[in-house]
Design a protein around this motif. Structure first.
Motif, mmCIF file in Angstrom:
data_model
loop_
_atom_site.group_PDB
_atom_site.id
_atom_site.type_symbol
_atom_site.label_atom_id
_atom_site.label_comp_id
_atom_site.label_asym_id
_atom_site.label_seq_id
_atom_site.Cartn_x
_atom_site.Cartn_y
_atom_site.Cartn_z
ATOM 1 N N PHE A 1 0.834 -1.202 0.000
ATOM 2 C CA PHE A 1 0.000 0.000 0.000
ATOM 3 C C PHE A 1 0.872 1.257 0.000
ATOM 4 O O PHE A 1 0.615 2.208 -0.752
ATOM 5 C CB PHE A 1 -0.907 -0.003 1.235
ATOM 6 N N MET A 2 1.917 1.270 0.834
ATOM 7 C CA MET A 2 2.792 2.430 0.894
ATOM 8 C C MET A 2 3.558 2.601 -0.421
ATOM 9 O O MET A 2 3.785 3.734 -0.868
ATOM 10 C CB MET A 2 3.776 2.287 2.057
ATOM 11 N N ALA A 3 3.933 1.481 -1.058
ATOM 12 C CA ALA A 3 4.623 1.572 -2.351
ATOM 13 C C ALA A 3 3.695 2.155 -3.411
ATOM 14 O O ALA A 3 4.101 3.034 -4.196
ATOM 15 C CB ALA A 3 5.127 0.193 -2.770
ATOM 16 N N LYS A 4 2.442 1.701 -3.450
ATOM 17 C CA LYS A 4 1.477 2.257 -4.400
ATOM 18 C C LYS A 4 1.187 3.718 -4.090
ATOM 19 O O LYS A 4 0.974 4.521 -5.003
ATOM 20 C CB LYS A 4 0.190 1.444 -4.367
ATOM 21 N N LYS A 5 1.181 4.043 -2.822
ATOM 22 C CA LYS A 5 0.950 5.432 -2.426
ATOM 23 C C LYS A 5 2.076 6.335 -2.920
ATOM 24 O O LYS A 5 1.828 7.443 -3.421
ATOM 25 C CB LYS A 5 0.838 5.499 -0.894
ATOM 26 N N ARG A 6 3.331 5.854 -2.793
ATOM 27 C CA ARG A 6 4.462 6.637 -3.295
ATOM 28 C C ARG A 6 4.419 6.756 -4.813
ATOM 29 O O ARG A 6 4.694 7.828 -5.373
ATOM 30 C CB ARG A 6 5.779 5.991 -2.847
ATOM 31 N N GLU A 7 4.087 5.646 -5.497
ATOM 32 C CA GLU A 7 3.981 5.685 -6.965
ATOM 33 C C GLU A 7 2.906 6.672 -7.408
ATOM 34 O O GLU A 7 3.090 7.419 -8.370
ATOM 35 C CB GLU A 7 3.665 4.283 -7.497
ATOM 36 N N ARG A 8 1.783 6.665 -6.697
ATOM 37 C CA ARG A 8 0.699 7.591 -7.044
ATOM 38 C C ARG A 8 1.130 9.040 -6.821
ATOM 39 O O ARG A 8 0.829 9.924 -7.615
ATOM 40 C CB ARG A 8 -0.546 7.261 -6.213
ATOM 41 N N LYS A 9 1.857 9.277 -5.740
ATOM 42 C CA LYS A 9 2.337 10.629 -5.460
ATOM 43 C C LYS A 9 3.316 11.089 -6.536
ATOM 44 O O LYS A 9 3.252 12.234 -7.002
ATOM 45 C CB LYS A 9 3.009 10.667 -4.085
ATOM 46 N N GLU A 10 4.231 10.192 -6.934
ATOM 47 C CA GLU A 10 5.187 10.538 -7.993
ATOM 48 C C GLU A 10 4.471 10.792 -9.316
ATOM 49 O O GLU A 10 4.824 11.716 -10.058
ATOM 50 C CB GLU A 10 6.216 9.418 -8.144
ATOM 51 N N ARG A 11 3.454 9.981 -9.617
ATOM 52 C CA ARG A 11 2.696 10.161 -10.855
ATOM 53 C C ARG A 11 1.950 11.494 -10.854
ATOM 54 O O ARG A 11 1.934 12.217 -11.852
ATOM 55 C CB ARG A 11 1.722 8.999 -11.025
ATOM 56 N N ASN A 12 1.352 11.831 -9.714
ATOM 57 C CA ASN A 12 0.650 13.107 -9.606
ATOM 58 C C ASN A 12 1.623 14.279 -9.687
ATOM 59 O O ASN A 12 1.299 15.336 -10.251
ATOM 60 C CB ASN A 12 -0.134 13.177 -8.298
ATOM 61 N N THR A 13 2.826 14.077 -9.121
ATOM 62 C CA THR A 13 3.840 15.138 -9.201
ATOM 63 C C THR A 13 4.262 15.377 -10.643
ATOM 64 O O THR A 13 4.425 16.531 -11.077
ATOM 65 C CB THR A 13 5.055 14.762 -8.342
ATOM 66 N N ARG A 14 4.426 14.277 -11.402
ATOM 67 C CA ARG A 14 4.791 14.427 -12.814
ATOM 68 C C ARG A 14 3.681 15.138 -13.589
ATOM 69 O O ARG A 14 3.953 15.983 -14.448
ATOM 70 C CB ARG A 14 5.092 13.057 -13.428
ATOM 71 N N LYS A 15 2.437 14.798 -13.300
ATOM 72 C CA LYS A 15 1.318 15.470 -13.959
ATOM 73 C C LYS A 15 1.311 16.954 -13.639
ATOM 74 O O LYS A 15 1.079 17.803 -14.513
ATOM 75 C CB LYS A 15 -0.001 14.825 -13.535
ATOM 76 N N ASP A 16 1.560 17.283 -12.366
ATOM 77 C CA ASP A 16 1.585 18.697 -11.975
ATOM 78 C C ASP A 16 2.711 19.442 -12.684
ATOM 79 O O ASP A 16 2.543 20.603 -13.080
ATOM 80 C CB ASP A 16 1.757 18.814 -10.452
ATOM 81 N N ARG A 17 3.859 18.784 -12.859
ATOM 82 C CA ARG A 17 4.976 19.422 -13.567
ATOM 83 C C ARG A 17 4.626 19.679 -15.024
ATOM 84 O O ARG A 17 4.951 20.743 -15.570
ATOM 85 C CB ARG A 17 6.219 18.556 -13.466
ATOM 86 N N VAL A 18 3.963 18.696 -15.629
ATOM 87 C CA VAL A 18 3.551 18.885 -17.028
ATOM 88 C C VAL A 18 2.570 20.045 -17.135
ATOM 89 O O VAL A 18 2.683 20.891 -18.047
ATOM 90 C CB VAL A 18 2.930 17.585 -17.581
ATOM 91 N N LEU A 19 1.616 20.118 -16.221
ATOM 92 C CA LEU A 19 0.655 21.229 -16.234
ATOM 93 C C LEU A 19 1.353 22.561 -16.010
ATOM 94 O O LEU A 19 1.000 23.572 -16.629
ATOM 95 C CB LEU A 19 -0.419 20.995 -15.168
ATOM 96 N N ASP A 20 2.335 22.547 -15.092
ATOM 97 C CA ASP A 20 3.099 23.787 -14.856
ATOM 98 C C ASP A 20 3.833 24.217 -16.120
ATOM 99 O O ASP A 20 3.860 25.416 -16.462
ATOM 100 C CB ASP A 20 4.090 23.577 -13.710
ATOM 101 N N LEU A 21 4.441 23.253 -16.818
ATOM 102 C CA LEU A 21 5.144 23.586 -18.052
ATOM 103 C C LEU A 21 4.187 24.120 -19.114
ATOM 104 O O LEU A 21 4.516 25.071 -19.844
ATOM 105 C CB LEU A 21 5.893 22.359 -18.574
ATOM 106 N N ILE A 22 3.007 23.512 -19.200
ATOM 107 C CA ILE A 22 2.010 23.987 -20.170
ATOM 108 C C ILE A 22 1.579 25.407 -19.840
ATOM 109 O O ILE A 22 1.448 26.267 -20.739
ATOM 110 C CB ILE A 22 0.794 23.029 -20.186
ATOM 111 N N CYS A 23 1.375 25.681 -18.551
ATOM 112 C CA CYS A 23 0.983 27.037 -18.136
ATOM 113 C C CYS A 23 2.088 28.042 -18.456
ATOM 114 O O CYS A 23 1.816 29.152 -18.948
ATOM 115 C CB CYS A 23 0.651 27.056 -16.644
#
Length: 351
Positions: A302-324
């Motif tokens: 569960f903690m491993a999936k939680k970290r993976e989800r956090k990293e995935r969301n962080t990458r999405k946020d970075r992409v959105l930041d770059l688009i902005c």
């Protein structure tokens, strides 16, 4: 010397052989020495042993010795309403390592619980050092809308009678010692539906020191299927129970300071009271199984999936930041490229 009868004859006539013993001898010398799982297995041997092994006083003694908190008057009254009394309560509450997941797409069929009773016992070296029973109302709008969290103790109200002696000056060795010897049972009882479930793992899923206070936090809990589908933040939900142990005064002793339970999703957000009641209802209605992964392994996944989800969301946020950022630069470039050359002529028209 006569040879013993073959095993097949014993198997066929086992019920007859055991019935030659007086029932009081079987109760006093055999059944009272068994724990809950062994007593349940004994009841499956024959109809005669089943009639002896299902007696209420045997299961009451087993339950009260396993969970000292059951000596509370309120719990005695509630357990008496269970279909088979303490035997039913034991089968509901014994900490099986794996809960069978409920059937998918099964909607809530009963009203949510209006009351929950928590029976908590903490053990050190197998001996109880703290027990408490708490009954809480769960029908208020405040409970249903706020994150589910239950505190049994606070810093100003530590557990009495709970000294834990230091076994080693090495911190890593001491944490391993606590992981092996400090255990917890947290049984949640629905008195209306006559259901119960043990929300604690049999052993800790993690033991670590708090980075700021230096207190030792021993974490127990279960990982369960949430109320949403795959890929969502509620795909899995963790019910975590944290026992915080801290030094009290001088000397080589630790005391239990805080005990709290909370539910969180894969984003680390607390699950509110209403959603927690739905999850608890599904768990109480599910089966039990010895098969499957241990709670510690499931918690680590569960903690491993939680970290993976956090990293995935962080990458999405970075992409959105770059688009902005790109959009802002594009807008500025368009302004300088198209608007500024036209600005003098526009000003001349107004002048």
């Amino acid at each position: 010397m006569a040879s013993p009868p073959p095993s097949s004859s014993i198997a066929k006539g086992g019920d007859g052989i055991i019935t030659t013993l007086h029932p009081d001898i079987i109760r006093a010398l055999i059944l009272t020495r068994l724990d809950g799982p062994d007593l349940a297995s004994t009841a499956c041997v024959s109809s005669y042993l089943r009639s002896l092994s299902t007696e209420e006083n045997l299961w009451r003694d087993i339950c009260c010795s396993t969970w000292p908190s059951l000596d509370h008057p309120r719990l005695k009254q509630v357990i008496s309403t269970f279909p088979s009394g303490h035997r039913s309560f034991f089968s509901e509450s014994f900490p099986f390592p794996n809960l069978q997941p409920p059937k998918p797409n099964v909607r809530r069929s009963l009203a949510l619980a209006t009351k929950l009773i928590s029976a908590v016992d903490i053990y050190y070296h197998g001996n109880p050092i703290y027990s408490k029973v708490v009954e809480m109302e769960t029908s208020s709008s405040w409970f249903l809308s706020t994150p589910f969290r239950l505190n049994l103790l606070g810093v100003d109200n530590p557990a009495p009678r709970s000294p834990i002696k230091y076994g080693s000056s090495n911190d890593d060795t001491w944490l391993e010692h606590l992981e092996e010897n400090l255990s917890l049972s947290w049984i949640v009882v629905d008195p209306t539906r006559e259901k119960a479930v043990n929300m604690s793992s049999k052993r800790p899923v993690s033991v670590e020191r708090h980075w700021l206070t230096g207190d030792v936090q021993v974490r127990y809990g279960r990982v369960m299927e949430g109320d949403e589908g795959w890929g969502s933040s509620r795909e899995l939900v963790a019910c975590g129970i944290v026992v915080t142990c801290g030094e009290k005064g001088e000397g080589e002793e630790m005391h239990v300071r805080e005990v709290c339970m909370r539910m969180e999703d894969m984003d680390g957000k607390g699950v509110n009271g209403e959603e927690s009641l739905v999850i608890l209802e599904r768990i109480m209605g599910s089966g039990r199984s010895w098969k499957g992964k241990g709670e510690k392994e499931k918690y680590e996944e569960f903690m491993a999936k939680k970290r993976e989800r956090k990293e995935r969301n962080t990458r999405k946020d970075r992409v959105l930041d770059l688009i902005c950022i790109f959009s802002i630069f594009a807008a500025c470039g368009a302004f300088w490229w198209f608007i500024l050359p036209m600005l003098p002529s526009l000003l001349m028209k107004f002048v």
